[in-house]
Each structure stands twice: as C-alpha cells, then as structure tokens.
Design a protein around this motif. Structure first.
Motif, PDB file in Angstrom:
ATOM      1  N   LYS A 209      20.833  15.091  67.269  1.00 20.33           N
ATOM      2  CA  LYS A 209      20.951  13.985  68.222  1.00 20.33           C
ATOM      3  C   LYS A 209      20.325  12.699  67.669  1.00 20.33           C
ATOM      4  O   LYS A 209      20.163  11.717  68.389  1.00 20.33           O
ATOM      5  CB  LYS A 209      20.287  14.365  69.557  1.00 20.33           C
ATOM      6  N   ASP A 210      19.966  12.699  66.412  1.00 19.15           N
ATOM      7  CA  ASP A 210      19.460  11.506  65.737  1.00 19.15           C
ATOM      8  C   ASP A 210      20.623  10.611  65.356  1.00 19.15           C
ATOM      9  O   ASP A 210      21.672  11.095  64.908  1.00 19.15           O
ATOM     10  CB  ASP A 210      18.690  11.938  64.483  1.00 19.15           C
ATOM     11  N   PHE A 211      20.466   9.296  65.503  1.00 21.39           N
ATOM     12  CA  PHE A 211      21.471   8.351  65.019  1.00 21.39           C
ATOM     13  C   PHE A 211      21.133   7.848  63.636  1.00 21.39           C
ATOM     14  O   PHE A 211      21.966   7.814  62.746  1.00 21.39           O
ATOM     15  CB  PHE A 211      21.594   7.157  65.976  1.00 21.39           C
ATOM     16  N   ILE A 212      19.885   7.486  63.393  1.00 16.77           N
ATOM     17  CA  ILE A 212      19.527   6.681  62.238  1.00 16.77           C
ATOM     18  C   ILE A 212      19.672   7.420  60.915  1.00 16.77           C
ATOM     19  O   ILE A 212      20.060   6.857  59.906  1.00 16.77           O
ATOM     20  CB  ILE A 212      18.101   6.102  62.414  1.00 16.77           C
ATOM     21  N   CYS A 213      19.311   8.697  60.887  1.00 15.65           N
ATOM     22  CA  CYS A 213      19.502   9.536  59.689  1.00 15.65           C
ATOM     23  C   CYS A 213      20.194  10.806  60.151  1.00 15.65           C
ATOM     24  O   CYS A 213      19.640  11.901  60.086  1.00 15.65           O
ATOM     25  CB  CYS A 213      18.172   9.850  59.013  1.00 15.65           C
ATOM     26  N   ASN A 214      21.406  10.659  60.631  1.00 14.28           N
ATOM     27  CA  ASN A 214      22.052  11.703  61.417  1.00 14.28           C
ATOM     28  C   ASN A 214      22.485  12.910  60.599  1.00 14.28           C
ATOM     29  O   ASN A 214      22.593  12.860  59.366  1.00 14.28           O
ATOM     30  CB  ASN A 214      23.227  11.126  62.211  1.00 14.28           C
ATOM     31  N   TRP A 215      22.738  13.989  61.323  1.00 12.99           N
ATOM     32  CA  TRP A 215      23.045  15.273  60.677  1.00 12.99           C
ATOM     33  C   TRP A 215      24.371  15.224  59.932  1.00 12.99           C
ATOM     34  O   TRP A 215      24.530  15.907  58.896  1.00 12.99           O
ATOM     35  CB  TRP A 215      23.049  16.402  61.713  1.00 12.99           C
ATOM     36  N   LEU A 216      25.327  14.411  60.407  1.00 17.60           N
ATOM     37  CA  LEU A 216      26.612  14.309  59.711  1.00 17.60           C
ATOM     38  C   LEU A 216      26.422  13.787  58.290  1.00 17.60           C
ATOM     39  O   LEU A 216      26.979  14.333  57.332  1.00 17.60           O
ATOM     40  CB  LEU A 216      27.549  13.385  60.483  1.00 17.60           C
ATOM     41  N   GLY A 217      25.630  12.726  58.163  1.00 10.62           N
ATOM     42  CA  GLY A 217      25.375  12.159  56.848  1.00 10.62           C
ATOM     43  C   GLY A 217      24.574  13.080  55.967  1.00 10.62           C
ATOM     44  O   GLY A 217      24.813  13.184  54.752  1.00 10.62           O
ATOM     45  N   ASN A 218      23.614  13.793  56.560  1.00 12.73           N
ATOM     46  CA  ASN A 218      22.818  14.731  55.775  1.00 12.73           C
ATOM     47  C   ASN A 218      23.643  15.921  55.317  1.00 12.73           C
ATOM     48  O   ASN A 218      23.479  16.411  54.188  1.00 12.73           O
ATOM     49  CB  ASN A 218      21.600  15.184  56.588  1.00 12.73           C
ATOM     50  N   GLN A 219      24.526  16.391  56.160  1.00 14.09           N
ATOM     51  CA  GLN A 219      25.414  17.474  55.738  1.00 14.09           C
ATOM     52  C   GLN A 219      26.344  16.988  54.625  1.00 14.09           C
ATOM     53  O   GLN A 219      26.602  17.715  53.651  1.00 14.09           O
ATOM     54  CB  GLN A 219      26.237  17.964  56.921  1.00 14.09           C
TER      55      GLN A 219
END
Length: 524
Positions: A439-449
């Motif tokens: 539920k984070d926007f700034i360093c979100n899970w989509l980008g980390n994945q």
C-alpha cells in the motif's frame, strides 16, 4: 522535513528527495552552495556554474524544465545547510576506544539502560572520525533471546537524511513512544531473536554531527564500514555471529553500496550474511514506470486519481526515463540532477494534490511527516534527560534533516543505479531479501518487483520466470513470495512504506525466518 518536499521520512527515500523544495523558502536554508549563483540566472546558467560546461542537448533540457516548472526552478539554487554543531553537554563515557588498526577513528560507548527502552544489555555513543571531524551516533540492543549466538542486524533508515532512531521508536525497536511521551514495550521488536544496531548516518542525520558534509552514498559507505569494524573490535563477543544489514526506502541505495564495501575488504572482522531491503529505491529507471500504475488502480488498490491525471503521469514518464538513462550513462551531476528534478515534479505532482499519505495510499497525510506519532518520537528524544542518558552531543534532534537531503540532491545521487551492487552481492553468495508493503506509493511494490525481475545475475532469467506463491503465517495468507537460490522477493499485504509499523507480526515472522537461513520464508 516537511512532507511537501517529498523527502521520505522514517524510512524514506525519494526518487527526488528535496526537489519540490518548499522548505527552501525558509530563510535558515538560504545559504548559497556556490557564491556565484544569483537568483536571476537561468536554471541552465546556475547548473553551468555549479557543474561546469553542460553538453548542448542536456542544456536544452535544463531550459525546458525551467519553462515547465517555473515556480520550482525559481527556488532551485543548489543550496546546502550548515552542519550541525555539537552542544556543550558533558558526558561520562563507559569506554573511549582507540585502536592502532584505525588510528584516525575512535569509538565512544555509553550505557543508556536507565531509560528503560528495553531490559537487555545496550550501548549508545559515537564513532569519531578525527581527520574529517565526523561523529556518527549509534544505539545497540542485545537480543532478548540468546545474544551469545543470535545474529546481528544493522538497521538503516533512508531519506536521505532520516534518523534510524525513528525506525527504533516508530517501527521495529524494543519500544515505541506514546502521546504522553511514555515508553511502550514492543512485543514484535526485531531484537526478539537478534541484536540490533540503529545507526544515524550519514553525518548530520539525527544525533550524528560534523562540520563536514557527506553528499553521496559511496562516500557514506566508508564511514559505516569504519564504525562496524571498531564496534566488533571493541565487542568481539558479537563478531562471530552472522551479520545482516536491513533498512528501507533510500536505504535501497545505502544497503547495496555498504554491503559491497564490506565484502571488498579482505581483512574484515565480521561476517556479512545477508541484506534486507524494504520498500527501497534501487533502480530508479525501472521503478519510475510504476508510480502511475500504483496511483491509478493497477497495484491492488483502487485508483486515487482521475483519468486525466493518470494520463498526465503516463505522458510524463518517457521524458523522465530518458533523463534517468542519461544519468545511468554518464554518472554525472549535470545529467542526474535534472532527472531528479523533472521526475519528481512530473510524476509526483498529481498524487501530491490528493492529500493522501505518500507512504500509505489508503490514508490521508497527517502532519509534517504524514504520521503524528513521528512528532512524539522527536519530542521524546529532545528531552534533556534522554540526551544525557544516550550521550547525545547535538543541541536538538530532528527525525529527518532537510540539509542532508539537499546535499544528496545536489549531486543527483537519487537517480543513480544501485542494482549492480545487488548483483555483486548475490554472486558473492550474500543472500538478498527485497520486501515491500503493497500500500506504499513512493517506493511501491510494483516497482520493487519489476527491478527484482529485471536484475541481471547468474539465476536472473530463472527468477524472472518464477511465479509468486502465497506466503502464510499459520493459516492466514499474509503476502506473496518468489525465491531462487538466495534471492527473494516478498509482497506484504496491507503494509505501507514502513512494513514493521503496519504489519508488525508479519514483519517479525519475516525477519526471524530470514535470519535463521530460511530464504523461502516457510514456503515450499
């Protein structure tokens, strides 16, 4: 630091920390980084003075940014903040360590247990770097379980410029602070089964201070390595345990670089086993593509933006990606600083108008750092009896120091790539966990994945093709996971930017399994 600057609090990182810069209106920050910079100069002229000659194509980009974001460009003066000054507070130290192997370094040690933050053995104090007049503050807590055998974790908050004492009292430490500034025991503290060092770095963050400035991640790595070496020299009883580095947000820059520094030192006196990167900014080029999807309903939460705002973000991304690629290609300030400036203003502006929390898309931003509890931590740590007990040598404590963020931003550090260091760690048999609250926007899970899947390493193709599996705590599904060899990606359900705060039970389950060597975290 005010949240309008987008510099990320307690664990915070930002693709562009400090470049929406409303806080630079404050007269206390109006100290020219270069005397020649005048307010009437164009952004490109200022950059030329600061960085030297700029290639023609990049110079045109500076002019374009000035036209596209005139209000921000007018404030953009490459400013820095004066270093913190130490106070006149007198401290009696338990140890004041000097060693022939580190003749220019010292380690001061105090016992702050009188505060009652935990009932375990603990130390606080400073690493002193004489030549550069740097003083890094740390606070160490032994494991509540078996300190003679349990591993050691170094915890780092991000920012750049945010104190790890925020992580201590707001997220994963032995106690939190309530509204009446009382200590509240945390049953989910990470020191349940590990000894933990909380470090304020780089200098001028939290209780650390210097009359020097550290303005990039690589320079900060040398100071951290010196502290660890002296710490384990003074306390050899901890040096044989497995050692892990964990952190979040801008620590996605710090951790890969610091860990790579450690493994490059053949005579190190401690054993680096793994790193844990939570909601980090590691590969800005890949991750920048996922701000719009996260804000616009493609990350598992309904869109918080109108379609026209989503389109605005999508349309801005190609230019952002081009600028970050130029930063990657040149590793120079005159390319990396524009990437910071443009990407933040173009990609974050639509979200900022919503008033939502950058670190948890579900809730409004409450206070300067979006969480009123952060204010309680600052108030607690600014009490004189607390400062005396821990040996603090600064006049006051600030959770996130805007001056440090500005210094890093003026070098373009935030847009530089750090995924290559992760590759080096994996190839050196150092385990890597990338975890992200979804539920984070700034360093979100989509980008980390995405950056995890794109990472080039010996098993990279296999990892990219691996499917996500349910991650359970008992019978309850708490996230999803994929693992190949010693590389793991974990999505934590209903966690924001600070997973230990939002999902303390899941956070502790994750870290306990990981440091035990279970890199699949209980899955088959």
């Amino acid at each position: 630091m005010k949240i309008q600057s987008f510099a990320l609090l307690a664990g915070s990182a930002s693709l562009a920390s400090a470049f929406s810069i409303p806080f630079l209106d404050d007269a206390s920050f109006q100290i020219p980084f270069f005397d020649k910079l005048k307010s009437k100069q164009s952004l490109a002229d200022k950059a030329a003075v600061a960085f030297g000659d700029i290639p023609e194509d990049l110079e045109s980009i500076w002019h374009e940014m000035e036209q596209e974001f005139p209000d921000q460009a007018a404030k953009y003066n490459f400013l820095s903040k004066p270093s913190k000054l130490s106070s006149s507070r007198k401290t009696e130290w338990l140890y004041n360590v000097r060693d022939d192997e580190f003749p220019k370094h010292g380690l001061r040690v105090k016992d702050p247990s009188i505060l009652g933050v935990d009932n375990v053995k603990q130390f606080s104090g400073y690493l002193d770097i004489d030549e550069d007049k740097k003083h890094l503050f740390y606070w160490f807590f032994e494991s509540r379980n078996d300190p003679a055998n349990d591993p050691i974790i170094l915890w780092l908050n991000g920012g750049p410029g945010c104190s790890s004492n925020t992580g201590l009292f707001f997220e994963l430490g032995p106690s939190s602070i309530n509204q009446t500034l009382d200590i509240v025991r945390n049953p989910y503290s990470w020191n349940n089964n590990a000894s933990v060092i909380f470090l304020d770095q780089p200098v001028n963050v939290g209780f650390s201070y210097s009359d020097k400035t550290v303005d990039n991640t690589i320079a900060a790595a040398d100071d951290v390595y010196a502290l660890l070496s002296l710490f384990f020299k003074q306390f050899p009883e901890y040096s044989n345990q497995k050692f892990h580095i964990a952190g979040e947000s801008y620590a996605g820059h710090y951790i890969p670089a610091f860990a790579s520094k450690i493994i490059s030192e053949p005579n190190r006196n401690f054993n680096l086993t793994s790193v844990l990167i939570g909601n980090g900014i590691v590969d800005p080029l890949v991750q920048s593509a996922y701000y719009e999807p996260m804000a616009c309903g493609k990350g598992g939460y309904p869109s918080v933006l109108e379609p026209r705002e989503c389109k605005k973000m999508r349309d801005a991304h190609p230019k952002c990606a081009k600028l970050i690629q130029a930063c990657y290609d040149t590793d120079s300030r005159f390319a990396c600083v524009p990437a910071n400036f443009y990407c933040e203003n173009a990609l974050f502006e639509p979200y900022s108008k919503t008033g939502l929390n950058y670190y948890d898309i579900r809730i409004p931003c409450d206070g300067d750092l979006c969480y009123s509890q952060i204010d309680w931590v600052e108030q607690y740590l600014n009490q004189e009896h607390v400062m005396q007990a821990i040996g603090a040598e600064v006049e006051s404590f600030t959770g996130c120091d805007s001056g440090v963020g500005v210094a890093f931003s003026a070098t373009g550090d935030g847009s530089k790539p750090f995924q290559g260091y992760v590759t080096s760690l994996l190839e050196a048999d150092v385990a890597v966990l990338v975890y992200a609250g979804d539920k984070d926007f700034i360093c979100n899970w989509l980008g980390n994945q995405a950056w995890s899947n794109a990472l080039e390493w010996s098993h990279g193709e296999k990892f990219a093709l691996e499917t996500m599996k349910p991650w359970k705590i008992g019978e309850e599904e708490a996230g999803s996971i994929k693992n190949v060899e010693k590389f793991t990606f974990l999505r934590v359900y209903d966690g924001g930017h600070m997973v230990p705060y939002d999902q303390p039970e899941a956070s502790l389950e994750m870290v306990n399994r990981w440091i035990s060597g279970d890199y699949k975290l209980g899955t088959k």
